[in-house]
Design a protein around this motif. Structure first.
Motif, mmCIF file in Angstrom:
data_model
loop_
_atom_site.group_PDB
_atom_site.id
_atom_site.type_symbol
_atom_site.label_atom_id
_atom_site.label_comp_id
_atom_site.label_asym_id
_atom_site.label_seq_id
_atom_site.Cartn_x
_atom_site.Cartn_y
_atom_site.Cartn_z
ATOM 1 N N LEU A 526 0.823 -1.226 0.000
ATOM 2 C CA LEU A 526 0.000 0.000 0.000
ATOM 3 C C LEU A 526 0.850 1.267 0.000
ATOM 4 O O LEU A 526 0.394 2.337 -0.409
ATOM 5 N N HIS A 601 -4.954 -3.413 -2.644
ATOM 6 C CA HIS A 601 -5.516 -2.141 -3.088
ATOM 7 C C HIS A 601 -7.033 -2.193 -3.196
ATOM 8 O O HIS A 601 -7.718 -1.217 -2.897
ATOM 9 N N ASP A 605 -9.498 0.325 -1.263
ATOM 10 C CA ASP A 605 -10.500 1.159 -1.942
ATOM 11 C C ASP A 605 -11.913 0.873 -1.429
ATOM 12 O O ASP A 605 -12.720 1.779 -1.238
ATOM 13 N N TYR A 621 -9.210 0.943 -9.618
ATOM 14 C CA TYR A 621 -9.995 0.020 -8.792
ATOM 15 C C TYR A 621 -10.786 -0.941 -9.666
ATOM 16 O O TYR A 621 -10.772 -2.156 -9.479
#
Ligand code: ADP
Length: 634
Positions: A526, A601, A605, A621
């Protein structure tokens, strides 16, 4: 009658036309209030004259006996009101009887739905005033002359209430205003002494100056009619000077309508007399509903100020704080000078001590209302709660008292209504709970389903749900209530204190140790997006969550600041994961670093979305998620 000159026909402002239309069609069930409204205006006009005459005695023109007279003519079907107050000039009549001066009126009128029932509700936010004459009259004439100007500068205003009015200059010997109502054919009943007397007693008894009706006199045959005698039909003393025990609820209510220009009853009132170092009386009211301009900065606010019974100014705003701008009423001081000005009021230390006493009175009145009439208080909160939330920031001294009056939505009440008092929250708190938990967000639906609440739901701990725009700001001024601190459940490292057992805590520590490897991998994956990665104690169902740093701005504050064009310091969230969630377990065993990165990720998100935030890179995303979906389906 003298000759009229400079005659012209002018159109009403659009808003007036709309108001007239609305009024005529919605107030038919309570027609008699027209008299109350016109008497209220006449009384205001006399108050203004009395005040101006203090410095300019010539204005009285020798006629110092101030009064209102109501007469009628059964045959001609007219009712006439006459006052010897300040009067109107030609320009006054054009502006005051042809426009509505309140700012924001046009916008407000745009909201009218055309549905008479709904709209009639809205007009109460205005007060109806002079235009109510058209409820009973199909023609209204106003003869007026401003005090102090020559008799030749009188004005004659006339209208049928249908979009335009006529105006002319004419001679008027006496100062003041005479209003002649030509009653509609169906409203002839109002041209009757008995009826008028009853209406005056009912609505206008509290008016402080005499209201007179013609005395019934038997005509003696063969003799010239005697000169008309008049009799006063109201009590004619200032209501607030009377002892509380001698004033009825109805009188208080009617007086409210007069001072507040409202035509509905107030919710509550507080009438007090202070004697001692300072001497003053006050009569404060909480209105039954919010005016349409409650949130307009320039909207008029404040109390009607009297000095020793003499009216001095409207909207004296120095006596109450801004967050009490909805309070209406009068204050009558024995200590101030009659020529006090707004500027002096702002600096006078006497005013400061009156202000803090009056502020307490309002808070006490609200406390009483909340305690004795909780249903009424709910209505109050719906109307004025958002304004009360400005209180803790503006009025530090009364923070605790104001906090006690606040109402919140909560996880323990369905429907998202703001009904929970902090005292009630604490009374039903869990054994060992020494904090007040809350969560802020954009909408009720969002906070209600927020993953931040999972552990609270599991343990049955109540969390206040705050979704008004002002809430985060409000909470930044409240640190505790009744000795219990407030805790934002989306912030920092959630410590449930005694609500977590020793075993819970031990288990948490062990898991954290066990997951050190995963934490390190996540930190790498991240990278810059987070300030920290850790194991969560907040989650039972969701895989991950974003927490706000202890000192960072909350989402709501950040959005408000950004919307107002201010630069907001960048702050990174803390990524917390739920070690018991199958997705996290899968992540932990994932060998491919690429897959590990994508999945991390996606979790990040999703956590942002669940918190009501927007994604920095929504396309990324979608791409990652689709990649996973494709892999799943092969
Ligand atoms: P409001 O009283 O709420 O201001 P109205 O429509 O009742 O609204 O009256 C508009 C204005 O007309 C008043 O504010 C006042 O300036 C003026 N007015 C009305 N009646 C009188 C009167 N009898 N004498 C002098 N001025 C008056």
């Amino acid at each position: 009658m003298s000759v009229e000159t400079q005659k012209e026909t002018l159109g009403f402002q659009t808003e007036v036309k709309q108001l007239l239309h609305l009024m005529i069609h919605s107030l038919y069930s309570n027609k008699e209030i027209f008299l109350r409204e016109l008497i209220s205006n006449a009384s205001d006009a006399v108050d203004k004259l009395r005040f101006e005459a203090l410095s300019k005695p010539d204005l009285l023109e020798g006629g110092a006996e101030l009064k209102i007279r109501v007469s009628f003519d059964k045959d001609a079907k007219t009712v006439t009101l006459e006052d010897n107050g300040i009067g109107m000039s030609r320009e006054d009549a054009i502006t005051h009887l042809g426009t509505i001066a309140k700012s924001g009126t046009a916008d407000f009128m745009k909201n009218l739905s055309g549905d008479q029932k709904k709209d009639s509700h809205l007009i109460g936010q205005f007060g109806v005033g002079f235009y109510s004459a058209f409820i009973v009259a199909d023609k209204v004439e106003v003869f007026s002359r401003r005090a102090g100007v020559p008799a030749s500068e009188g004005v004659h205003w006339a209208s049928k209430g249908e979009g335009e009015f006529e105006i002319a200059t004419l001679e008027k010997a006496d100062r003041g205003t005479r209003i002649v109502l030509h009653l509609k054919s169906a409203e002839g009943e109002f041209a009757d002494g008995y009826r008028l007397r009853n209406i005056i007693k009912k609505y206008s008894d509290h008016i402080a100056l005499p209201i007179q009706l013609p005395k019934e006199q038997a005509a003696v045959e063969g003799e010239a009619a005697p000169e008309q005698e008049w009799e006063t039909v109201n009590r004619a003393s200032a209501l607030w000077t009377r002892p509380r025990t001698e004033v009825t609820d109805e009188e208080y209510q009617e007086f409210y309508k007069h001072v507040a220009h409202d035509f509905e009853n107030p919710l509550s009132w507080s009438h007090n007399k202070v004697e001692g170092k300072l001497e003053y009386s006050s009569l404060l009211y909480v209105p039954g509903r919010a005016p349409f301009d409650l949130y307009q900065r320039e909207a008029p606010r404040g109390l009607k100020l009297y000095v020793q019974r003499v009216f001095v100014m409207d909207q004296a705003e120095s006596f109450l704080p801004l967050y009490m701008r909805f309070i209406k009423g009068v204050v009558d001081s024995n200590d101030l000078s009659l020529n006090v000005s707004r500027e002096i009021l702002q600096k006078d230390p006497i005013i400061d001590s009156m202000k803090s006493a009056l502020t307490k009175r309002v808070l006490d009145m609200l406390e009483k209302l909340a305690k004795n009439e909780p249903e009424q208080y709910k209505g109050f909160w719906k109307n004025f709660g958002q304004v009360m939330k400005e209180g803790p920031a503006e009025d530090f001294a009364n923070k605790e008292k104001i906090a006690g009056l606040l109402r919140f939505a909560s996880t323990h009440e369905d429907g998202g209504e703001q009904v929970v008092a902090l005292a009630e929250y604490l009374a039903r708190a869990k054994e060992g709970q020494d904090k007040i938990y809350y969560l802020t967000g954009e909408t009720y639906a969002q906070v209600k389903n927020s993953p931040h609440l999972e552990v609270f739901r599991k343990k049955g701990i109540e969390v206040l749900l705050l979704t008004d725009r002002i809430d985060e700001w409000l909470m930044s001024y409240l640190s505790d209530f009744d000795g219990k601190g407030f805790v934002d459940v989306a912030r920092g490292d959630l410590d449930l204190g005694k609500l977590d057992s020793e075993e819970d805590k031990k288990a948490q520590e062990e898991v954290a140790k066990d997951k050190e490897g995963l934490i390190e991998r996540l930190k790498v994956a991240l990278g810059d997006a987070v300030s920290e990665v850790r194991v969560s104690h907040r989650l039972t169902d969701s895989p991950a969550i974003l927490a706000i740093g202890e000192q960072d701005l909350g989402l709501q504050m950040r959005q408000i600041l950004e919307a107002s064009g201010q630069k907001v310091p960048d702050s990174k969230p803390i990524f917390e994961f739920n070690p018991a969630h199958p997705l996290i377990a899968k992540l932990d065993t994932e060998q491919s670093e690429e897959r590990f990165g994508d999945l991390s990720h996606i979790l990040f998100d999703q956590a942002a979305l669940a918190a009501g935030d927007s994604l920095k890179d929504p396309a990324a995303y979608v791409r990652r998620l689709n990649k996973l979906l494709v892999e799943l389906s092969v």
